[in-house]
Scaffold this motif. Sequence first.
Motif, PDB file in Angstrom:
ATOM      1  N   GLU A 152      31.358  12.218  47.386  1.00  0.00           N
ATOM      2  CA  GLU A 152      30.453  12.567  48.472  1.00  0.00           C
ATOM      3  C   GLU A 152      30.121  11.289  49.229  1.00  0.00           C
ATOM      4  O   GLU A 152      29.772  10.280  48.610  1.00  0.00           O
ATOM      5  CB  GLU A 152      29.154  13.169  47.938  1.00  0.00           C
ATOM      6  CG  GLU A 152      29.334  14.485  47.226  1.00  0.00           C
ATOM      7  CD  GLU A 152      28.018  15.030  46.684  1.00  0.00           C
ATOM      8  OE1 GLU A 152      26.966  14.341  46.756  1.00  0.00           O
ATOM      9  OE2 GLU A 152      28.041  16.158  46.173  1.00  0.00           O
ATOM     10  N   VAL A 153      30.219  11.334  50.541  1.00  0.00           N
ATOM     11  CA  VAL A 153      29.943  10.157  51.372  1.00  0.00           C
ATOM     12  C   VAL A 153      28.913  10.535  52.431  1.00  0.00           C
ATOM     13  O   VAL A 153      29.102  11.509  53.164  1.00  0.00           O
ATOM     14  CB  VAL A 153      31.225   9.641  52.064  1.00  0.00           C
ATOM     15  CG1 VAL A 153      30.926   8.419  52.928  1.00  0.00           C
ATOM     16  CG2 VAL A 153      32.313   9.340  51.042  1.00  0.00           C
ATOM     17  N   SER A 154      27.847   9.764  52.488  1.00  0.00           N
ATOM     18  CA  SER A 154      26.826   9.929  53.533  1.00  0.00           C
ATOM     19  C   SER A 154      26.835   8.693  54.416  1.00  0.00           C
ATOM     20  O   SER A 154      26.919   7.565  53.920  1.00  0.00           O
ATOM     21  CB  SER A 154      25.436  10.091  52.907  1.00  0.00           C
ATOM     22  OG  SER A 154      25.396  11.255  52.110  1.00  0.00           O
ATOM     23  N   LEU A 155      26.752   8.920  55.713  1.00  0.00           N
ATOM     24  CA  LEU A 155      26.757   7.825  56.683  1.00  0.00           C
ATOM     25  C   LEU A 155      25.343   7.592  57.208  1.00  0.00           C
ATOM     26  O   LEU A 155      24.516   8.506  57.212  1.00  0.00           O
ATOM     27  CB  LEU A 155      27.694   8.149  57.848  1.00  0.00           C
ATOM     28  CG  LEU A 155      29.149   8.469  57.499  1.00  0.00           C
ATOM     29  CD1 LEU A 155      29.935   8.801  58.761  1.00  0.00           C
ATOM     30  CD2 LEU A 155      29.803   7.340  56.727  1.00  0.00           C
ATOM     31  N   SER A 215      28.315  20.218  55.571  1.00  0.00           N
ATOM     32  CA  SER A 215      26.913  20.306  55.941  1.00  0.00           C
ATOM     33  C   SER A 215      26.317  21.478  55.182  1.00  0.00           C
ATOM     34  O   SER A 215      26.988  22.498  55.026  1.00  0.00           O
ATOM     35  CB  SER A 215      26.791  20.556  57.444  1.00  0.00           C
ATOM     36  OG  SER A 215      25.447  20.671  57.820  1.00  0.00           O
ATOM     37  N   PRO A 216      25.148  21.409  54.675  1.00  0.00           N
ATOM     38  CA  PRO A 216      24.255  20.256  54.630  1.00  0.00           C
ATOM     39  C   PRO A 216      24.644  19.337  53.488  1.00  0.00           C
ATOM     40  O   PRO A 216      25.579  19.618  52.754  1.00  0.00           O
ATOM     41  CB  PRO A 216      22.891  20.898  54.380  1.00  0.00           C
ATOM     42  CG  PRO A 216      23.198  22.106  53.548  1.00  0.00           C
ATOM     43  CD  PRO A 216      24.543  22.605  54.058  1.00  0.00           C
ATOM     44  N   ASP A 229      27.878  13.807  54.413  1.00  0.00           N
ATOM     45  CA  ASP A 229      28.652  14.025  55.638  1.00  0.00           C
ATOM     46  C   ASP A 229      30.102  14.386  55.339  1.00  0.00           C
ATOM     47  O   ASP A 229      30.724  15.139  56.086  1.00  0.00           O
ATOM     48  CB  ASP A 229      28.597  12.763  56.508  1.00  0.00           C
ATOM     49  CG  ASP A 229      27.181  12.452  56.940  1.00  0.00           C
ATOM     50  OD1 ASP A 229      26.528  13.346  57.518  1.00  0.00           O
ATOM     51  OD2 ASP A 229      26.707  11.332  56.670  1.00  0.00           O
ATOM     52  N   PHE A 230      30.631  13.848  54.232  1.00  0.00           N
ATOM     53  CA  PHE A 230      32.026  14.084  53.856  1.00  0.00           C
ATOM     54  C   PHE A 230      32.133  14.332  52.365  1.00  0.00           C
ATOM     55  O   PHE A 230      31.358  13.789  51.577  1.00  0.00           O
ATOM     56  CB  PHE A 230      32.898  12.858  54.183  1.00  0.00           C
ATOM     57  CG  PHE A 230      33.091  12.619  55.642  1.00  0.00           C
ATOM     58  CD1 PHE A 230      34.144  13.209  56.324  1.00  0.00           C
ATOM     59  CD2 PHE A 230      32.214  11.805  56.348  1.00  0.00           C
ATOM     60  CE1 PHE A 230      34.312  12.993  57.686  1.00  0.00           C
ATOM     61  CE2 PHE A 230      32.372  11.581  57.698  1.00  0.00           C
ATOM     62  CZ  PHE A 230      33.427  12.178  58.378  1.00  0.00           C
ATOM     63  N   VAL A 231      33.132  15.119  52.000  1.00  0.00           N
ATOM     64  CA  VAL A 231      33.568  15.231  50.607  1.00  0.00           C
ATOM     65  C   VAL A 231      35.053  14.908  50.615  1.00  0.00           C
ATOM     66  O   VAL A 231      35.825  15.487  51.391  1.00  0.00           O
ATOM     67  CB  VAL A 231      33.310  16.631  50.014  1.00  0.00           C
ATOM     68  CG1 VAL A 231      33.939  16.747  48.633  1.00  0.00           C
ATOM     69  CG2 VAL A 231      31.814  16.929  49.947  1.00  0.00           C
ATOM     70  N   LEU A 232      35.427  13.955  49.769  1.00  0.00           N
ATOM     71  CA  LEU A 232      36.825  13.534  49.658  1.00  0.00           C
ATOM     72  C   LEU A 232      37.337  13.869  48.270  1.00  0.00           C
ATOM     73  O   LEU A 232      36.590  13.788  47.288  1.00  0.00           O
ATOM     74  CB  LEU A 232      36.952  12.019  49.857  1.00  0.00           C
ATOM     75  CG  LEU A 232      36.296  11.390  51.083  1.00  0.00           C
ATOM     76  CD1 LEU A 232      36.471   9.874  51.052  1.00  0.00           C
ATOM     77  CD2 LEU A 232      36.857  11.968  52.350  1.00  0.00           C
ATOM     78  N   ILE A 233      38.604  14.213  48.185  1.00  0.00           N
ATOM     79  CA  ILE A 233      39.304  14.327  46.910  1.00  0.00           C
ATOM     80  C   ILE A 233      40.335  13.213  46.932  1.00  0.00           C
ATOM     81  O   ILE A 233      41.169  13.140  47.845  1.00  0.00           O
ATOM     82  CB  ILE A 233      40.027  15.686  46.738  1.00  0.00           C
ATOM     83  CG1 ILE A 233      39.094  16.863  47.019  1.00  0.00           C
ATOM     84  CG2 ILE A 233      40.686  15.762  45.365  1.00  0.00           C
ATOM     85  CD1 ILE A 233      37.959  17.032  46.064  1.00  0.00           C
TER      86      ILE A 233
END
Length: 170
Positions: free
Chosen positions: A73-76, A104-105, A108-112
């Motif tokens: 999980e990445v929040s900017l 959202s919410p 900002d991003f979810v990466l695998i």
Amino acid sequence: MKSTTIDSVDWRLLDALQQDSSQSNQSLAERFGLSTATCLRRVRRLRDAGWIVREAAILDPERVGALLTAVIEVSLDRQDAAALEAFEVRAVADEAVQQCYRVSPGPDFVLIATVRDMPGYQVLAQRLFTTDANVRNVKAFFSVKRAKFDPRVPLPTPSAPSAVASSLRS
């Protein structure tokens, strides 16, 4: 993209190709009661219209030494369009990142991402997160077991493809 009407045969072809895209045109034609020319024409039409985006071999990550899968999980700090786009471009370009979602919410991003080991993850984290002043928070979850991995997209049931097909035309 061209507008393409999808009928029940097309849906069955799409399903068969999702399960195994290495099937020969001849075997697909026999399986669905089509001539080889008709089957080839249908599959080409589905590709040309964008229903089939690409075909790829799915490798066993352990056999190629990619033993660690991370859900990140990445929040900017800034979420303006330019900041979101800039991070997305960098994440998508990184070969360790297999999937990238704006969500959202929450974050900002979810990466695998798949890497060889924890030092490999640290290199990825340095490359994508630490050097980016706009990355506020990163939360990584590491897979201990992959219970399911299936890239197939659920398709409509055979009784309902016409309703879905009309809604999917562009």
